[in-house]
Design an enzyme around this catalytic site. Structure first.
Site, short mmCIF file in Angstrom:
data_model
loop_
_atom_site.label_atom_id
_atom_site.label_comp_id
_atom_site.label_asym_id
_atom_site.label_seq_id
_atom_site.Cartn_x
_atom_site.Cartn_y
_atom_site.Cartn_z
CB SER A 118 15.23 -1.59 6.28
OG SER A 118 14.51 -1.32 7.17
CG ASP A 168 17.71 -4.42 13.72
OD1 ASP A 168 16.80 -3.46 14.04
OD2 ASP A 168 18.20 -4.54 12.54
CG HIS A 199 17.33 -1.31 11.24
ND1 HIS A 199 16.74 -2.52 11.12
CD2 HIS A 199 16.72 -0.43 10.16
CE1 HIS A 199 15.91 -2.50 10.15
NE2 HIS A 199 15.96 -1.56 9.63
C1 MLT Z 1 9.71 -2.75 7.34
O1 MLT Z 1 9.76 -3.34 6.29
O2 MLT Z 1 8.97 -2.10 7.84
C2 MLT Z 1 11.19 -2.59 7.94
O3 MLT Z 1 11.41 -3.78 8.28
C3 MLT Z 1 11.44 -1.57 8.75
C4 MLT Z 1 11.47 -0.39 8.01
O4 MLT Z 1 11.53 -0.41 6.75
O5 MLT Z 1 11.42 0.57 8.79
#
Ligand code: MLT
Length: 215
Positions: A118, A168, A199
């Site tokens: 993420s 996601d 996700h």
């Molecule tokens: C981000 O970098 O914000 C991600 O893609 C989503 C997350 O970390 O919640």
């Protein structure tokens, strides 16, 4: 050789020094270490068990993101979900790249393979495009486009695995595909897999990533 009683002090000493708070777990393999990059709200402990599952013998380097969003660590600022502060992405990617060099010299490491989830996957993608020389490859779990106009980079066939989820809610499939295209345009050797999931990580992510890493 350290007396076993000294291991605790040795490991504790390695945890908080250098420019990022981090964990370092030495491995017995000479293969590239893993650089573990957590998601929003995680920390340096989060991905250690994933790292050990993927590569039980490799060294693991796991920094904590320095940005706080309502108390939750991240690797760069965002303005809203999926909308990033691009100046901060650039600044933080350079800081993290400098830490990788610093930690590499301190622990005598070869260039790591990043394993990011993420927000951690997004900063890993930024490192690939901005400071490709600090990584030997990357596994990007639920990554998305983080810069509208990335710098021109030459990744010289660096191997990159992207694993996305079809449902996601944060990352539309088209966005993940655009990131894969960006990295391919920069001459990365990209394998992009899409799993029937959201996700969060699943066992299938672990199986795919482990197969790719040990290929
Ligand atoms: C981000 O970098 O914000 C991600 O893609 C989503 C997350 O970390 O919640």
């Amino acid at each position: 050789m350290l007396d076993p009683w000294e291991w605790g002090d040795y490991l504790a000493g390695m945890t908080h020094e250098l420019s990022f708070t981090h964990r370092f777990e030495p491995g017995i393999s000479t293969a590239a270490p893993l650089l573990l990059l957590h998601g929003t709200g995680g920390d340096e402990n989060d991905l250690l068990s994933l790292g050990k599952t993927l590569a039980p013998d490799r060294s693991l380097l796991s920094p904590r993101g320095r940005v706080l969003e309502n108390g939750m660590p991240r690797f760069f600022r965002r303005l809203a979900e999926g909308i990033f502060d691009e100046q901060d992405v650039i600044k933080r990617a350079h800081e993290l790249a400098d830490f990788i060099v610093e930690a590499g010299e301190n622990y005598k490491l070869s260039k790591p393979v990043a394993v990011g989830f993420s927000n951690g996957a997004n900063i890993a993608a930024a490192l690939l495009l901005m400071r490709p020389e600090v990584l030997s490859g990357a596994i990007l779990l639920r990554a998305m486009v983080h810069l509208a106009k990335p710098p021109q980079a030459d990744l010289e066939e660096k191997p990159v695995l992207i694993i996305s989820g079809t449902s996601d809610p944060i990352i539309p499939a088209s966005n993940a595909a655009l990131l894969a295209a960006m990295l391919r345009k920069a001459h990365a050797n990209v394998q992009h897999e899409t799993l029937p999931t959201g996700h969060s990580l699943t066992q299938n992510d672990v199986t795919l990533a482990s197969k790719w890493l040990n290929r």
